[in-house]
Design a protein around this motif. Structure first.
Motif: not given
Ligand code: PLP
Length: 497
Positions: A115-117, A174-178, A212-214, A269-271, A294-296, A323-328
């Motif tokens: 995934y993205f660690s 909590d998450t990028a989704s939110t 795009a991410n789901l 992008t996620t892929s 922008v989804d960064a 952007l997600n500090p918990h991703k990178w």
């Molecule tokens: N946006 C991108 C580009 C992602 O790769 C991901 C998850 O891998 C998300 C959003 C969703 O992140 P989260 O799990 O913090 O909701």
């Protein structure tokens, strides 16, 4: 004094004036006769726990990365009902070690490449521990002023490192989704103010890319944009959204009587970690009156590096960015940062007719009340761990870590390139490598299964141009060149056998 407790050194309450003795506090629940945790019991159990954590972080390579269990294995070892009587902490800690840990897939493992660690760090864990201990809820400023202000301060620091405009207001979710759900909600409010009151809105259409991410689709669903009103704009050969296709889609929707309202390009992008062309998309958004989010989530932190600053070109024009500090950014999950130049729209989108009476008396007018900008009323003190991370590594330390991970990914990509039995499936711009064995999807699936079952490393997969592709994503703070080299050797070994 019987029935009273002395508070631990370092957590002493203020001295009473004129007294040399610290005030002694009555433990409120002492008289229940229950097996409560006293401060001394807590200290002993906490020391044991911290020792376990330190050993775990030191020895994490000794664990299989991927849990070696089948569905139901963990449940089968645990009682089906909760205990009637309280149990000793020693027993709970033992079961944690013996029954829970074997069922864990170790995201902390330096060879977790799936995934993205989500990469934590020592300083981040310390911040998380203290946040759990303080257990504050800064829904409004007064309910925890320092938590409110530290959130604003740390997001200001991060914004400066990323070179984003100073008018960007930041908030943690909590998450990028939110975060993205809030952005889409604000976008809806910006186009149709009345919908907030009536719950009725026109046929809104949201645009994003095929890759795009789901979470973008889910965000749209959550705010009432039907799946049929989400347009996945096609990509170019490097998996980037095509701005001219976006423009045509918007025109077609307008002709059909739909209401285009929001566009979400992705940086990383996620892929494949591709970058949608934000400057061109921003121009289309402006011309068409669309909210630009922008989804960064993954790649955003790379803009801390001078040589990657350009990835945020055009993002200064965004209405919002996540952007997600918990991703990178080496901060333990969960922490996602949402920036916006239009905080007042978020506030309006969530405002009620009136502040409820139970909050009114404690609301300070000239202070920021962060729950005004979010669906959730309660908030965890997440900025504390980010503050620990930013201070502990500094910009230089973070930059060094990011650069070394990008370099390791490039080296891996070179080995793939140099071996005629393999091929790269996408450009390698960050710390993600998409590759495959030349051959059928079944062969590649079998290769991935064999590698992951070994417990040595954990990679994930995606589909690109209709083909099954392996993904190796580096993001763990402990990943070394030996880990990456060793994983490559295992891959080569796996296809030889
Ligand atoms: N946006 C991108 C580009 C992602 O790769 C991901 C998850 O891998 C998300 C959003 C969703 O992140 P989260 O799990 O913090 O909701």
């Amino acid at each position: 004094m019987e029935g009273e407790l002395q508070l631990a050194q370092g957590f002493r309450p203020a001295l009473r004036s004129g007294s040399k003795e610290p005030r002694r506090l009555k433990p409120a629940l002492h008289y229940t006769g229950m097996n409560l945790m006293t401060p001394e019991d807590f200290r002993a159990a906490a020391h044991q726990t911290v020792d376990w954590i330190a050993d775990y972080l030191r020895d994490v390579r000794d664990y299989p990365v991927l849990a070696q269990v089948k569905p139901g294995d963990v449940t089968a070892k645990l009682p089906a009902s909760a205990p009637e009587q309280g149990e000793p902490i020693d027993a709970i800690l033992r079961d944690f070690r013996e029954l829970i840990v074997p069922g864990i897939t170790h995201w902390n493992h330096p060879r977790f490449f799936a995934y993205f660690s989500i990469s934590g760090s020592g300083p981040g864990i310390l911040g998380e521990m203290l946040a759990a201990a303080l257990n504050v809820n800064h829904m409004i400023w007064k309910s925890s002023p320092a938590a409110t202000e530290l959130e604003q301060l740390t997001l200001g620091w991060l914004r400066q490192w990323l070179g984003l405009p100073s008018e960007f207001f930041g908030i943690i979710h909590d998450t990028a989704s939110t975060s993205t759900m809030h952005a889409v909600l604000a976008a809806r409010c910006a186009i149709d103010e009345g919908a907030r009151l009536t719950g009725e809105f026109s046929r809104l259409v949201l645009y994003t890319s095929e890759h795009a991410n789901l979470s973008v689709d889910r965000a749209a669903l959550a705010v009432g944009v039907g799946l049929h009103n989400i347009r996945h704009i096609p990509m170019d050969h490097q998996f980037r959204m095509r701005p001219e296709a976006l423009k045509s889609a918007i025109q077609a929707d307008r002709r059909a009587g739909n209401v285009p309202f929001c566009v979400v390009p992705t940086l990383g992008t996620t892929s494949t970690a591709s970058l949608d062309p934000v400057p061109a998309i921003a121009a289309v958004a402006k011309e068409s009156g669309l909210w630009l989010h922008v989804d960064a989530a993954y790649a955003g932190p790379a803009a801390v590096l001078e040589e990657y600053r350009h990835i945020l070109d055009g993002s200064a024009l965004a209405d919002s960015l996540v952007l997600n500090p918990h991703k990178w950014l080496f901060t333990p999950t969960d922490i996602s940062v949402l920036y916006t130049r239009r905080p007042e729209v978020f506030r309006r989108a969530l405002s009620l007719e009136e502040t409820p009476a139970y909050l009114k008396s404690t609301t300070v007018d000239d202070a920021v009340n962060l729950s005004d900008y979010s669906v959730a009323l309660g908030r965890r003190f997440r900025s504390l761990k980010l503050w620990f991370v930013l201070r502990s590594y500094g910009r230089e330390g973070i930059a060094r870590l990011l650069r070394s991970q990008i370099r390791m990914a490039r080296e891996f990509a070179e080995w793939v390139n140099e071996d005629p039995r393999f091929e790269l499936s996408a450009p390698v711009d960050f710390s993600l490598v998409c590759f495959r064995k030349v051959g059928s999807d079944d062969e590649n699936r079998a290769l991935l299964d064999r590698l992951n079952a070994s417990g040595y490393a954990f990679l994930s997969n995606t589909t690109l141009n209709g083909k099954f592709v392996l993904r190796l994503a580096i993001g763990n703070i402990g990943t070394s060149e030996e880990d990456v080299r060793g994983t490559w050797e295992k891959i080569v070994e796996a296809i030889a056998n």
